[in-house]
Design an enzyme around this catalytic site. Structure first.
Site, PDB file in Angstrom:
ATOM      1  N   SER A 303       0.798  -1.205   0.000  1.00  8.04           N
ATOM      2  CA  SER A 303       0.000   0.000   0.000  1.00  8.04           C
ATOM      3  C   SER A 303       0.845   1.276   0.000  1.00  8.04           C
ATOM      4  O   SER A 303       1.598   1.531  -0.924  1.00  8.04           O
ATOM      5  CB  SER A 303      -0.947  -0.050   1.201  1.00  8.04           C
ATOM      6  OG  SER A 303      -1.964   0.892   1.098  1.00  8.04           O
ATOM      7  N   LYS A 328      -0.734  -3.952  -3.447  1.00  4.07           N
ATOM      8  CA  LYS A 328      -2.005  -3.308  -3.101  1.00  4.07           C
ATOM      9  C   LYS A 328      -1.909  -1.831  -3.453  1.00  4.07           C
ATOM     10  O   LYS A 328      -1.293  -1.052  -2.737  1.00  4.07           O
ATOM     11  CB  LYS A 328      -2.362  -3.451  -1.633  1.00  4.07           C
ATOM     12  CG  LYS A 328      -3.727  -2.816  -1.344  1.00  4.07           C
ATOM     13  CD  LYS A 328      -4.042  -2.704   0.111  1.00  4.07           C
ATOM     14  CE  LYS A 328      -5.429  -2.095   0.273  1.00  4.07           C
ATOM     15  NZ  LYS A 328      -5.500  -0.706  -0.218  1.00  4.07           N
TER      16      LYS A 328
END
Length: 388
Positions: A303, A328
């Site tokens: 992320s 992600k």
């Protein structure tokens, strides 16, 4: 696999990893964590309205209908998210979401233990936080954790052990008791601890014998970006830096951008879309652009940590060493449901400065290594410049 009682895998099926979420309210408005977007907000782009915006309307409509019928809005929302195919969509109770917000603010409720599962299934304590209930009880690194509140933990995923330590099943608060079965060598004993509200230690700095400074960032909680900037400024002379992002599960994008600003002199960090609207994130000017830098990553780098890695790699600022990152690169918008629970729904994706998509692909290091990654990072630094 390793873990700690700060971050844990959500309990219900269909939930995403809460602290890897990219809060759209932070991305779009720079608002404080916990700001909620309008759940009925339409996409500014007609072409995007059939996907993320409609997805959000379906979930909130399902919750509203359940509320009107005297049923659980949260359960209805969970079913709607499950049917949607949104990999990172998740629904949290009000209490759970408040815990996640606290964690992103740099706090959590627990006993201060880090643990990992060994190959034989044993759960071993890998770190004890200073000043924590675990430290006060005399628990040490290397101790074996046998049980939590009478439940044996051998062979269980670390995420489940973490959940037991935190008392997630009962939404346990600070002050609640938890009984641990422990073993050290031939000694076996039990300790009853009281959970406490603890501050995270998301940035740690250490100097290696060859003069290299290692800045380890565990998660992008509030204040981490400034902590990284300070660590860079305090690194002596032309000493090289290893930015260790292994196992970093993400967090606040604004903090990742601030961390990028420590190494870049302005410029693009990432582009992203929210419901079809294209936007960009930029570093602040004035970062250190000359000091040798290696970013260390692995499959647990996720992320916001991938966003930072991609920026440093694409801008030619760092050599990335390790293994392919998790992948992600999606953005979630939090929406409050009628019963106070919260739905996190995917509304867009981000790309690196060179336009590479991260979601589902991850970032490929410049030098792929699995074993002795830190040692290889030091070798790379020695070739980038004099670390002394």
């Amino acid at each position: 696999m390793s873990g700690r009682d700060l971050f844990c895998q959500p309990r219900r099926a269909g939930r995403g990893a809460a602290l890897t979420l990219l809060f759209a309210s932070v991305l779009v408005a720079g608002a404080a964590t916990g700001s909620f977007g309008d759940p009925d907000r339409k996409s500014p782009s007609p072409s995007a309205r059939s996907t993320p915006a409609a997805h959000g309307e379906t979930v909130t409509d399902a919750a509203a209908e359940a509320m009107a019928d005297g049923k659980s809005p949260m359960e209805a929302a969970e079913r709607a998210v499950s049917r949607s195919g949104d990999r990172w969509g998740a629904v949290y109770s009000q209490g759970e979401y408040e815990e996640f917000e606290e964690a992103l603010d740099g706090q959590y409720t627990g006993v201060g233990l880090w643990a990992r599962r060994e190959r034989d299934g044993r759960i071993e304590v890998t770190r004890v936080q200073s000043g924590s209930p675990a430290a006060a009880a005399g628990i040490r690194t290397g101790d074996r954790l046998r049980s939590v509140d009478g439940e044996k933990v051998d062979g269980r995923p670390v995420t489940e052990v973490v959940s037991l330590l935190r008392g997630d099943a009962d939404d346990a608060a600070a002050g609640t008791k938890v009984s641990l079965g422990l073993e050290r060598g031939t000694r076996a004993w039990s300790e009853t601890l009281r959970r406490a509200k603890l501050s995270t230690d998301s940035v740690t700095v250490r100097k290696l014998p060859d003069g290299v400074t290692v800045i380890k960032v565990a998660a992008f909680t509030k204040g981490v970006g400034d902590a990284v900037r300070t660590a860079v400024e305090q690194t002596p002379g032309r000493a090289g830096i290893v930015l260790d992002l292994r196992g970093n599960s993400g967090g606040l994008v604004t903090e990742a951008v601030t961390a990028a600003s420590a190494f870049l002199d302005g410029g693009l960090v990432a582009t992203y879309d929210v419901n079809g609207a294209q936007r960009s994130l930029h570093a602040d000017p004035g970062g250190d652009t000359t000091r040798p830098l290696v970013a260390l990553v692995d499959g647990g780098t996720m992320s916001a940590a991938e966003l930072l890695t991609g920026a440093l790699q694409d801008r030619g600022r760092a050599v990335v060493v390790g293994s392919r990152t998790f992948g992600k690169g999606s953005i979630q918008m939090p929406s409050r449901l009628p019963d106070g629970s919260v739905a996190e729904l995917t509304v867009g994706h981000y790309r690196t400065p060179a336009g590479h998509t991260v979601d589902g692909r991850g970032i490929t290091p410049d030098l792929e290594v699995d074993a002795e990654a830190l040692e290889r990072a030091e070798t790379v630094l020695s070739g980038l410049g004099d670390p002394s």
